[in-house]
Motif scaffolding. Structure first.
Motif, PDB file in Angstrom:
ATOM      1  N   VAL A 261      64.898  35.887  97.805  1.00 36.29           N
ATOM      2  CA  VAL A 261      65.789  35.167  98.703  1.00 36.29           C
ATOM      3  C   VAL A 261      66.520  36.203  99.548  1.00 36.29           C
ATOM      4  N   THR A 262      66.606  35.949 100.834  1.00 37.45           N
ATOM      5  CA  THR A 262      67.325  36.834 101.730  1.00 37.45           C
ATOM      6  C   THR A 262      68.615  36.157 102.174  1.00 37.45           C
ATOM      7  N   VAL A 263      69.722  36.845 102.003  1.00 40.50           N
ATOM      8  CA  VAL A 263      71.017  36.351 102.465  1.00 40.50           C
ATOM      9  C   VAL A 263      71.456  37.266 103.601  1.00 40.50           C
ATOM     10  N   VAL A 264      71.772  36.673 104.727  1.00 42.64           N
ATOM     11  CA  VAL A 264      72.126  37.453 105.904  1.00 42.64           C
ATOM     12  C   VAL A 264      73.561  37.134 106.293  1.00 42.64           C
ATOM     13  N   LYS A 265      74.353  38.171 106.503  1.00 42.49           N
ATOM     14  CA  LYS A 265      75.719  38.003 106.988  1.00 42.49           C
ATOM     15  C   LYS A 265      75.806  38.721 108.335  1.00 42.49           C
TER      16      LYS A 265
ATOM     17  N   GLY B 282      74.069  40.175 115.601  1.00 40.54           N
ATOM     18  CA  GLY B 282      73.393  39.876 114.335  1.00 40.54           C
ATOM     19  C   GLY B 282      72.369  38.757 114.434  1.00 40.54           C
ATOM     20  N   PRO B 283      72.772  37.573 114.905  1.00 40.52           N
ATOM     21  CA  PRO B 283      71.787  36.492 115.040  1.00 40.52           C
ATOM     22  C   PRO B 283      70.675  36.825 116.039  1.00 40.52           C
ATOM     23  N   VAL B 284      71.022  37.557 117.075  1.00 40.24           N
ATOM     24  CA  VAL B 284      70.010  37.951 118.070  1.00 40.24           C
ATOM     25  C   VAL B 284      68.965  38.834 117.401  1.00 40.24           C
ATOM     26  N   TYR B 285      69.420  39.836 116.667  1.00 40.89           N
ATOM     27  CA  TYR B 285      68.500  40.740 115.971  1.00 40.89           C
ATOM     28  C   TYR B 285      67.670  39.979 114.941  1.00 40.89           C
ATOM     29  N   PHE B 286      68.332  39.157 114.113  1.00 37.48           N
ATOM     30  CA  PHE B 286      67.595  38.475 113.054  1.00 37.48           C
ATOM     31  C   PHE B 286      66.573  37.496 113.619  1.00 37.48           C
ATOM     32  N   ASN B 287      66.902  36.806 114.694  1.00 34.69           N
ATOM     33  CA  ASN B 287      65.922  35.899 115.302  1.00 34.69           C
ATOM     34  C   ASN B 287      64.732  36.651 115.887  1.00 34.69           C
ATOM     35  N   ALA B 288      64.966  37.874 116.356  1.00 35.40           N
ATOM     36  CA  ALA B 288      63.861  38.690 116.865  1.00 35.40           C
ATOM     37  C   ALA B 288      62.970  39.173 115.725  1.00 35.40           C
TER      38      ALA B 288
END
Length: 58
Positions: A10-14, A20-26
């Motif tokens: 499981v990955t938990v992202v803060k 942050g959301p821009v990077y994670f969505n990429a």
């Protein structure tokens, strides 16, 4: 419950900043490959006792 020899990850992202959301969505489409590589490296190190890149084995 996982089958013997398998496990769940499981990955938990803060997010700390708006980037942050821009990077994670990429990275999201490739995230499973990153996790798979990390899991394989962990198994290899545990089973074979390999010294990983950057790990001095101290």
């Amino acid at each position: 419950m996982a089958e013997p020899g398998r496990f769940h990850v499981v990955t938990v992202v803060k997010y700390h900043r708006w980037t942050g959301p821009v990077y994670f969505n990429a990275i999201r489409p490739f995230h499973h490959l990153v996790v798979l590589g990390m899991a394989r490296a962990g198994v290899r190190k545990r089973v074979l006792g390999d010294v990983g890149e950057g790990d001095l084995g101290e």
